[in-house]
Scaffold this motif. Structure first.
Motif, PDB file in Angstrom:
ATOM      1  N   VAL A 111       0.741  -1.069  -0.068  1.00  0.00           N
ATOM      2  CA  VAL A 111       0.093  -0.053  -0.049  1.00  0.00           C
ATOM      3  C   VAL A 111       0.937   1.196   0.064  1.00  0.00           C
ATOM      4  O   VAL A 111       1.979   1.227   0.694  1.00  0.00           O
ATOM      5  CB  VAL A 111      -0.846  -0.007   1.247  1.00  0.00           C
ATOM      6  N   ASP A 112       0.406   2.222  -0.656  1.00  0.00           N
ATOM      7  CA  ASP A 112       1.169   3.607  -0.599  1.00  0.00           C
ATOM      8  C   ASP A 112       1.038   4.166   0.716  1.00  0.00           C
ATOM      9  O   ASP A 112       0.446   3.715   1.750  1.00  0.00           O
ATOM     10  CB  ASP A 112       0.266   4.563  -1.447  1.00  0.00           C
ATOM     11  N   MET A 113       2.524   4.832   0.998  1.00  0.00           N
ATOM     12  CA  MET A 113       2.546   5.520   2.161  1.00  0.00           C
ATOM     13  C   MET A 113       1.490   6.341   2.576  1.00  0.00           C
ATOM     14  O   MET A 113       1.002   7.061   1.689  1.00  0.00           O
ATOM     15  CB  MET A 113       3.791   6.164   2.155  1.00  0.00           C
ATOM     16  N   CYS A 130      -9.515   7.774  -0.294  1.00  0.00           N
ATOM     17  CA  CYS A 130      -8.553   8.904   0.429  1.00  0.00           C
ATOM     18  C   CYS A 130      -7.298   8.932  -0.547  1.00  0.00           C
ATOM     19  O   CYS A 130      -6.455   7.710  -0.274  1.00  0.00           O
ATOM     20  CB  CYS A 130      -8.096   8.768   1.830  1.00  0.00           C
ATOM     21  N   PRO A 131      -6.912   9.842  -1.188  1.00  0.00           N
ATOM     22  CA  PRO A 131      -5.730   9.855  -1.940  1.00  0.00           C
ATOM     23  C   PRO A 131      -4.474   9.861  -1.132  1.00  0.00           C
ATOM     24  O   PRO A 131      -3.588   9.558  -1.748  1.00  0.00           O
ATOM     25  CB  PRO A 131      -6.110  11.197  -2.957  1.00  0.00           C
ATOM     26  N   SER A 132      -4.585  10.175  -0.077  1.00  0.00           N
ATOM     27  CA  SER A 132      -3.388  10.303   0.982  1.00  0.00           C
ATOM     28  C   SER A 132      -3.370   8.990   1.614  1.00  0.00           C
ATOM     29  O   SER A 132      -2.423   8.766   2.658  1.00  0.00           O
ATOM     30  CB  SER A 132      -3.644  11.355   1.951  1.00  0.00           C
ATOM     31  N   HIS A 133      -4.280   7.955   1.351  1.00  0.00           N
ATOM     32  CA  HIS A 133      -3.943   6.777   1.908  1.00  0.00           C
ATOM     33  C   HIS A 133      -4.190   6.626   3.335  1.00  0.00           C
ATOM     34  O   HIS A 133      -3.335   5.876   4.093  1.00  0.00           O
ATOM     35  CB  HIS A 133      -2.660   5.868   1.283  1.00  0.00           C
ATOM     36  N   SER A 192     -12.061   5.447   3.487  1.00  0.00           N
ATOM     37  CA  SER A 192     -10.482   5.115   3.376  1.00  0.00           C
ATOM     38  C   SER A 192     -10.260   4.712   1.931  1.00  0.00           C
ATOM     39  O   SER A 192      -9.186   4.858   1.623  1.00  0.00           O
ATOM     40  CB  SER A 192     -10.420   3.863   4.400  1.00  0.00           C
ATOM     41  N   MET A 218      -0.012   9.490   3.629  1.00  0.00           N
ATOM     42  CA  MET A 218       0.583  11.164   3.254  1.00  0.00           C
ATOM     43  C   MET A 218      -0.275  11.912   4.246  1.00  0.00           C
ATOM     44  O   MET A 218      -1.348  11.537   4.574  1.00  0.00           O
ATOM     45  CB  MET A 218       0.372  11.397   1.938  1.00  0.00           C
ATOM     46  N   PRO A 219       0.085  13.090   4.265  1.00  0.00           N
ATOM     47  CA  PRO A 219      -0.797  14.161   5.170  1.00  0.00           C
ATOM     48  C   PRO A 219      -2.313  14.521   4.398  1.00  0.00           C
ATOM     49  O   PRO A 219      -2.200  14.115   3.367  1.00  0.00           O
ATOM     50  CB  PRO A 219      -0.044  15.429   5.252  1.00  0.00           C
ATOM     51  N   CYS A 220      -3.197  14.658   5.149  1.00  0.00           N
ATOM     52  CA  CYS A 220      -4.444  14.910   4.590  1.00  0.00           C
ATOM     53  C   CYS A 220      -4.379  15.840   3.661  1.00  0.00           C
ATOM     54  O   CYS A 220      -3.821  17.052   4.398  1.00  0.00           O
ATOM     55  CB  CYS A 220      -5.486  14.943   5.676  1.00  0.00           C
ATOM     56  N   ILE A 221      -4.734  16.186   2.594  1.00  0.00           N
ATOM     57  CA  ILE A 221      -4.872  17.293   1.813  1.00  0.00           C
ATOM     58  C   ILE A 221      -6.255  18.049   1.620  1.00  0.00           C
ATOM     59  O   ILE A 221      -6.297  18.877   0.948  1.00  0.00           O
ATOM     60  CB  ILE A 221      -4.277  17.080   0.344  1.00  0.00           C
ATOM     61  N   ARG A 222      -7.024  17.449   2.600  1.00  0.00           N
ATOM     62  CA  ARG A 222      -8.396  18.129   2.666  1.00  0.00           C
ATOM     63  C   ARG A 222      -9.167  18.214   1.424  1.00  0.00           C
ATOM     64  O   ARG A 222      -9.881  19.138   1.023  1.00  0.00           O
ATOM     65  CB  ARG A 222      -8.307  19.763   3.236  1.00  0.00           C
ATOM     66  N   CYS A 223      -8.864  17.111   0.582  1.00  0.00           N
ATOM     67  CA  CYS A 223      -9.599  17.137  -0.693  1.00  0.00           C
ATOM     68  C   CYS A 223     -11.042  17.003  -0.757  1.00  0.00           C
ATOM     69  O   CYS A 223     -11.721  17.347  -1.521  1.00  0.00           O
ATOM     70  CB  CYS A 223      -8.876  16.022  -1.600  1.00  0.00           C
TER      71      CYS A 223
END
Ligand code: SF4
Ligand code: SF4
Lengths: 725, 344
Positions: free
Chosen positions: A382-384, A437-440, A434, A386-391
């Motif tokens: 799984v991708d690391m 979520c692009p930030s995984h 989940s 990342m911080p939430c980018i509030r997308c």
């Protein structure tokens, strides 16, 4: 499919987001379903594993109690464990043998549970003969007429909700007929990979419909609506066919995850949005999974308990996924092996679908009544995170319309009160957020954690609150006791006032005495006298100070008559120890104190000594016995009067007597003028006259003495008699 | 970038990632970039490459200083979006140090000092732009003139010469630079010319009835619509922004056409479309709730108009956005959607 749906379907080909218009709830996702992996295969014949592991607890509630011994030979459908307690109070369901064989152990084993919980299991070794007890539930084939009848069958059959939650079905039903107006059938099956409900509807549509009809009949439900996702055309057809001549409505619902969520499907089928604080049953709706309905049908019409269920064994790691009517208790591993894993199964299997399922801690865990899928997906990197980018992707897909991003933000910051305010408890943990979520970020994990944290915080708050309440209760008790004391005092004063008022009129006419009153009066008088004499014990003092005594006696008569009961009862509340001696002592001391005060007012010479004496007596415990002895000696009261109530009454009477005597002194001085003054005025007098009229008091004393002298002889006689008894 | 195995459900993902989102945004900006090169010459390409180089250095240094893993964060592409937004805002022929300081400022003060991606309250690109506007007002207003004035754009070499040396031997730079239409209208108004006069006097509309500025904006619009279609950005941002801007400019244009420019001019000049689709849609600094997005975007639209017409700057995008950034927490708090099963 109506016209609008057709438009949406066409539109969604060029604009994928148009799919969202085809259903009523917010959000939702469209995962890769992979359903054809298992749905394309026919249902496999039942597999009899080497051993069956039957956990005593497979559902919400309490574990069952085994009624078989190790070594017992059992037949299929035989009862192995009965509900532990009164099942109406604590949720518990029985367990039956899925096949014939021998009980080889009753021991702890890892359960299919996210935390890898261990639990007591009955281990059954099948003999392969599959000998069955027919009609194990002893039904007569008649349909239950009332919910209660149905519930008793359901309880006996051990049926739990087979859609996932595993709530015992009997406990879900209301007791009264007619509380459910609509029975909803959940055939949505929205999780990827899982196809067992699909195949069940294709193959057992009749049983499902019959089960639904009999349930609705027993509950008095008027409507039956079945919702099936559009991606199961074969199931829709089969169900429509089976329901053709019945009142069951088959509704196609859009294919979207999580359509199978109870509240989501309810909204979709009825347009009713279940309020967050009530259950579907509260608003007259009941939803049942197709598998549950099949089990109900089998239990009611054939007497079969729930011992097997259709399970999907699928996943990208399996060569030959399949569906099978699996015995409850079959280890996951044996099922996965039967599906020919592509690589060795060294990764954890998942119970349930990929969206809401959980990895089991050991691949040997057994299939439960709630297991709908055994999933073998090789772990993907799984991708690391990342911080939430509030997308806002998560918010767009949340079927409950929560703000996952904000809940995550506050969970991460451990501001759980804010998380709760964002209604985290309405989160159904569907995993949509989940999933997109692009930030995984494993958002659901955060919510689970937040929920448990909040629960812990609330439990703690409750404990603190309880402690606080206890403390407050204690304070309140102390306060109450204080007030009671005051009230008692007031009551006594009140009583005294009344007594005094009455004494004025009737002290001459009513010589009748009460034992307690007399005794108290005698003692009080004795104490007074003792003080006046410098606290010198004197056995023959009865006649030395007759006036005071008589005064007391007279007052006590009235006071006792008026206030014995109430004063006694209030006093007895405190004297639960029944320590008569100490009561007497206290009484004597108090009397003595009062006397001392009085003596002071009268400017008698011995007061100082008496006071100091008394003080030392009351303050030092070592002297108490002597004080006791004194008072007892003086009054010649036998220690036989031990009942605490009596003592209390006496004490009250005594105090009353003292006060009354005091009062009478005063009032008798202006006897002729104000004999019928209202008591309120008199109490004013009482408060005022403390200092101003010591001479008055003396006058009163004299007056009382005179009066007393008149009847001294007979009263003395009587009093002595009483005291000596 | 393959680390831990998922330990809890869901065990599946739609394979979206921050990097993919950012790349999609970058792709959507390509039409505008190409149009820009065609209409204004290669200046922007040089600026963009300068900015990328600066970004790489700044990101690397800052991540190192902050003790963060460099590779995953430098490849999240968020810096690329920031500098792309910034590059479109500065004059193509501006000296090289303008974009370098601007990018460095934007990334350092706009992002890293707040804790990096996801934690910055202000839009980094706009912070950098505002910084440049205030620090280098002259350089920031000397725009290269589009080809409709100059006949042909500067070629790559010439652009490079201008950017790095400030002049081209044998050419007068005045021929190639001038005021933007927004500035022109502004200057016209101050000289007593009505808006109509200014617009008619200048040969602003050339290619098929649209000025070069207009075409750039149309290119942004194209990329933006594609982003809405593919779900990269929410429709609320451009709709709210453009809607409010159009409404307010229509209103004032009706009241006094001589002072207030018409709607199409407002929408297709300056950085309107750039802001609508590429700047205000930056999720980190925007409101997140559906209604909040609309309110946020409308607020920016109104502020942009106010600053353009009554403020000190010809284009108010940077300040409008920064102002609304401040209001985001408040907007978010009061626009929470109704949770399923709850009454409002
Ligand atoms: S989807 Fe992930 S990155 Fe986007 S707002 Fe939600 S939590 Fe943040
Ligand atoms: S898991 Fe909870 S927060 Fe996330 S989408 Fe589902 S209901 Fe919403």
């Amino acid at each position: 499919m109506n016209f609008f749906m057709l438009v949406v379907k066409q539109l969604s080909k060029i604009y994928p987001s148009a799919k969202r218009w085809a259903y009523r709830f917010h959000g939702g996702v469209f995962p890769r379903y992979n359903k054809s992996l298992s749905a394309s295969q026919p249902i496999r014949p039942q597999l009899i594993p080497e051993k069956l592991i039957l956990p005593l607890q497979q559902q919400v509630g309490l574990p069952a109690c085994p009624i078989v011994q190790v070594g017992d030979k059992v037949k299929k459908n035989q009862l192995l464990a009965k509900p532990s307690k009164d099942p109406q109070k604590a949720l518990s369901v029985p367990i039956h043998a899925p096949t014939s064989g021998t009980i080889i152990a009753i021991e702890e084993a890892t359960l299919a549970h996210p935390s890898g919980l261990e639990g007591v299991c009955i281990i059954l070794q099948p003999d392969g003969a599959n000998q069955a007890i027919e009609n194990a539930l002893e039904v007569d084939g008649s349909l239950p007429k009332t919910p209660v009848e149905l519930k008793s069958v359901l309880l006996k059959s051990g049926i739990v909700g087979m859609g996932g939650a595993g709530f015992p079905t009997y406990a879900k039903l209301p007791n009264e007929r007619g509380r459910i107006h609509t029975l909803l059938i959940n055939g949505a099956e929205c999780e990827p990979f899982i196809t067992c409900d699909d195949l069940l509807m294709q193959t057992q549509a009749e049983a499902i419909i019959k089960g639904a009809l009999l349930t609705a009949e027993a509950l008095g439900a008027e409507r039956i609506i079945c919702g099936i996702e559009t991606n199961k055309p074969a199931a829709i057809q089969a169900m429509k066919k089976a329901a053709a001549s019945t009142s069951v409505e088959i509704k196609e619902v859009a294919t979207v995850y999580p359509m199978g969520g109870q509240k989501q499907l309810t909204l979709e089928l009825t347009g009713i949005e279940t309020p967050h604080d009530s259950h579907a049953v509260d608003i007259g709706l009941l939803m049942m999974n197709v598998a549950t309905l099949t089990a109900i049908y089998r239990a009611v019409s054939l007497g079969d308990p729930l011992t097997s269920r259709l399970v999907t064994v699928s996943g990208l790691g399996l060569e030959k996924p399949f569906n099978m009517d699996v015995m409850i208790g079959t280890p996951f591993n044996s099922l996965a092996q039967a599906a020919k894993p592509k690589v060795k199964l060294d990764y954890p299997l998942v119970m349930g679908g990929p969206m809401m399922g959980f990895q089991v801690k050991s691949n040997e865990v057994p299939v439960l009544k709630t297991t709908n899928c055994v999933l073998a997906n090789p772990p993907e990197p799984v991708d690391m995170q990342m911080p939430c980018i509030r997308c806002g992707e998560c918010m767009d897909v949340c079927p409950v319309n929560l703000l996952p991003q904000q809940m995550y933000w506050y969970s991460q910051a451990h501001e759980f009160d804010k998380v709760e305010k964002l209604q985290v408890f309405d989160c159904i943990e569907c995993g949509c957020c989940s999933y997109v979520c692009p930030s995984h970020i494993p958002l659901v994990q955060y919510y689970r954690h937040a929920k448990s944290e909040i629960k812990a915080i609330h439990a703690e708050e409750k404990a603190v609150e309880l402690a606080k309440q206890r403390h407050e209760f204690k304070l309140a008790r102390i306060e109450r006791e204080k007030q009671e004391r005051e009230a008692r005092l007031k009551a006594k004063k009140e009583a005294v006032k009344q007594a005094a008022a009455k004494t004025e009129d009737s002290s001459e006419k009513t010589p009748a005495k009460k034992a307690a009153g007399a005794a108290a009066a005698a003692r009080a008088a004795a104490a007074k006298r003792a003080m006046q004499k410098g606290n010198k014990p004197s056995s023959g003092s009865d006649k030395a100070m007759p006036s005071a005594r008589l005064k007391a006696i007279e007052a006590a008569k009235k006071a006792a008559q008026n206030s014995e009961l109430e004063a006694g009862s209030t006093a007895s509340m405190k004297s639960s120890t029944g320590d008569a001696k100490s009561k007497a002592r206290q009484a004597a001391q108090k009397a003595a104190q009062k006397r001392a005060q009085k003596v002071k007012a009268q400017s008698e010479p011995a007061n100082k000594d008496a006071k100091t004496n008394l003080k030392s007596e009351s303050s030092s415990p070592t002297k108490e016995p002597s004080a006791e002895a004194i008072s007892l000696d003086l009054t010649q009261t036998s220690e036989a009067t031990t009942a605490s109530k009596k003592e209390a009454a006496r004490k009250a009477a005594m105090q009353a007597a003292r006060a009354a005597a005091k009062k009478r002194k005063v009032s008798s001085s202006d006897h002729q003028v104000s004999s019928d003054k209202p008591s309120g005025e008199r109490s004013d007098n009482q408060t005022h006259q403390q200092d101003e009229n010591s001479d008055k008091r003396q006058k009163a004393m004299e007056a009382a003495r005179k009066r007393a002298k008149q009847r001294q002889a007979e009263k003395n006689q009587a009093a002595d008699n009483q005291e000596n008894t | 970038m393959s680390q831990s195995i998922l330990s809890s459900s869901p065990y599946t993902h739609n394979n979206q990632s921050v990097r993919k989102v950012m790349l999609q945004v970058q792709i959507a900006a390509l039409p505008a970039l190409i149009a820009h090169i065609y209409l204004f010459g290669f200046g922007i390409a040089i600026q963009w490459m300068l900015a990328v180089a600066t970004a790489l250095v700044v990101e690397y240094v800052m991540l190192k200083l902050r003790g963060r893993p460099v590779l995953p964060f430098i490849s999240d592409m968020s810096a690329l979006i920031t500098i792309t937004g910034l590059v479109f805002c500065i004059p193509p022929e501006a000296p090289w140090w303008v974009i370098v300081t601007g990018s460095a400022f934007a990334l350092t003060f706009g992002k890293h000092l707040y804790g990096g991606l996801g934690y910055n309250p202000f839009n980094p690109a706009m912070l950098g732009y505002a910084f440049l506007l205030i620090s280098f007002p002259v350089q920031m207003t000397q725009w290269a003139l589009p080809i409709e004035y100059t006949g042909e754009a500067l070629n790559l070499l010439q652009s490079a010469q201008v950017i790095f040396t400030g002049q081209i031997p044998g050419l007068s730079m005045d021929m190639y630079t001038g005021a933007t239409p927004l500035n022109e209208v502004r200057n016209g108004l101050s000289q007593g010319l009505s808006v109509q006069d200014t617009l008619n006097n200048s040969a602003l509309s050339s290619l098929w009835g649209l000025s070069s500025w207009g075409w750039i904006n149309v290119a942004f619009l194209l990329g933006g619509v594609w982003m809405i279609y593919s779900g990269v950005i929410s429709w609320q941002y451009p709709v709210g922004f453009l809607g409010s801007l159009a409404a307010i400019s229509l209103l004032f244009n009706q009241i006094d056409p001589a002072t207030y420019p018409p709607v199409d001019f407002v929408l297709l000049t300056g950085g309107t479309m750039l802001a609508a689709f590429f700047i205000i849609t930056d999720p980190v600094t925007a409101s997140t709730t559906p209604r909040g997005k609309l309110i946020y975007a409308c607020g920016i639209g109104i502020l942009v108009y106010v600053i353009r017409n009554w403020g000190a700057f010809p284009d108010g995008i940077a300040f409008a956005i920064l102002l609304m950034n401040i209001a985001v927490p408040l907007i978010d708090q009061y626009t929470q959607p109704r949770v399923f099963g709850h009454n409002r």
